[in-house]
Design an enzyme around this catalytic site. Sequence first.
Site, PDB file in Angstrom:
ATOM      1  N   ASP A 186       0.838  -1.205   0.000  1.00 23.16           N
ATOM      2  CA  ASP A 186       0.000   0.000   0.000  1.00 23.16           C
ATOM      3  C   ASP A 186       0.872   1.255   0.000  1.00 23.16           C
ATOM      4  O   ASP A 186       0.370   2.372  -0.135  1.00 23.16           O
ATOM      5  CB  ASP A 186      -1.031  -0.009   1.140  1.00 23.16           C
ATOM      6  N   SER A 187       2.196   1.065   0.121  1.00 19.31           N
ATOM      7  CA  SER A 187       3.137   2.177  -0.071  1.00 19.31           C
ATOM      8  C   SER A 187       2.961   2.788  -1.456  1.00 19.31           C
ATOM      9  O   SER A 187       3.411   3.906  -1.708  1.00 19.31           O
ATOM     10  CB  SER A 187       4.575   1.689   0.108  1.00 19.31           C
ATOM     11  N   LYS A 200      -1.588  -9.416   2.674  1.00 19.13           N
ATOM     12  CA  LYS A 200      -0.882  -8.993   3.897  1.00 19.13           C
ATOM     13  C   LYS A 200      -1.713  -7.905   4.545  1.00 19.13           C
ATOM     14  O   LYS A 200      -2.293  -7.077   3.835  1.00 19.13           O
ATOM     15  CB  LYS A 200       0.516  -8.478   3.540  1.00 19.13           C
ATOM     16  N   GLU A 208       8.294  -4.315  10.896  1.00 20.42           N
ATOM     17  CA  GLU A 208       8.805  -3.046  10.372  1.00 20.42           C
ATOM     18  C   GLU A 208       9.250  -2.125  11.514  1.00 20.42           C
ATOM     19  O   GLU A 208       8.656  -2.130  12.605  1.00 20.42           O
ATOM     20  CB  GLU A 208       7.689  -2.356   9.557  1.00 20.42           C
TER      21      GLU A 208
HETATM   22  O1  KIV Z   1       3.419  -1.097   1.735  1.00 17.00           O
HETATM   23  C1  KIV Z   1       4.575  -1.531   1.787  1.00 17.00           C
HETATM   24  O2  KIV Z   1       5.402  -1.297   0.896  1.00 17.00           O
HETATM   25  C2  KIV Z   1       4.936  -2.351   2.932  1.00 17.00           C
HETATM   26  C3  KIV Z   1       6.393  -2.549   3.184  1.00 17.00           C
HETATM   27  C4  KIV Z   1       6.934  -1.326   3.815  1.00 17.00           C
HETATM   28  C5  KIV Z   1       6.643  -3.766   3.968  1.00 17.00           C
HETATM   29  O3  KIV Z   1       4.095  -2.786   3.657  1.00 17.00           O
END
Ligand code: KIV
Length: 267
Positions: A47-48, A114, A183
């Site tokens: 979700d980044s 996730k 994290e």
């Molecule tokens: O959204 C993302 O990229 C993540 C990573 C920081 C693990 O959850």
Amino acid sequence: MLKNDKKVTIYDIINKKGVEPIVMITAYDALFARLFDDYVDIILVGDSLNMSFNGKKDTLSLKMDDALYHVKAVLQGAKHAFVVVDMPFGSYQDEKSALKNATKFIKAGADAVKFEGGLKAAPIVKRLVGEGINVMAHIGLMPQFVRKEGGYKIKGRSEADEARLIEEAKALERAGAFSAVVEGTLSAVAAKVAKSVQMPIIGIGAGADVDGQVLVWSDMLGFFDEFKPKFVKRYLDGANLVRTAVEAYAREVREKTFPSEEFEYKI
Ligand code: KIV
């Protein structure tokens, strides 16, 4: 380098614990997924993407439909890696909505979902796993809690926090998670979390003594260069390479040196 046509399965990931580190990277489109596919075990449609692709200030406003669009794009490029997708904020608050939304990602072709959360997330993990959905958990610093916590806060700074993280990892594993991201956590604490469970722990800003690493592609390739978190190593000066190339293109168009004869169609 993996250079192996075989599709990575959940058991390939689980069986790496204690054998070799798991390599995970984010991707949000087919182009980059294809570039990463030969070298990594897991591609995460994180979700980044709401920040590094959509330019938003945090991950919270990502919509299900947008996440689905990016998963479908990544799946066009990822033929080898195991593809995990982040469930957007608000898409998994209860078992019913989590199941409905996770099912959309799995039907699109994702290998696993996730989502962030400690003890409260365990019953949701259990329900999804019971329905045949692979779940990767996410504990420690959880970016979807940024507004609640008033910023991104490093975890594991107290004994109570350390005990809580270990308890969460164990509960999520018991619920059926096959792996977890930890994290933004003190390295020594992340190492204890990894030792406390059988499932692989994949770290980001959590030191070396875990079972694998994940980085956001635009951070580690230097395309996002406004800010660099301490844990990010830049393997490429991407933003400056692009600026230099586009500057050269713009100059040559204005000077009329591009296109030169070699780039023209002639009779
Ligand atoms: O959204 C993302 O990229 C993540 C990573 C920081 C693990 O959850």
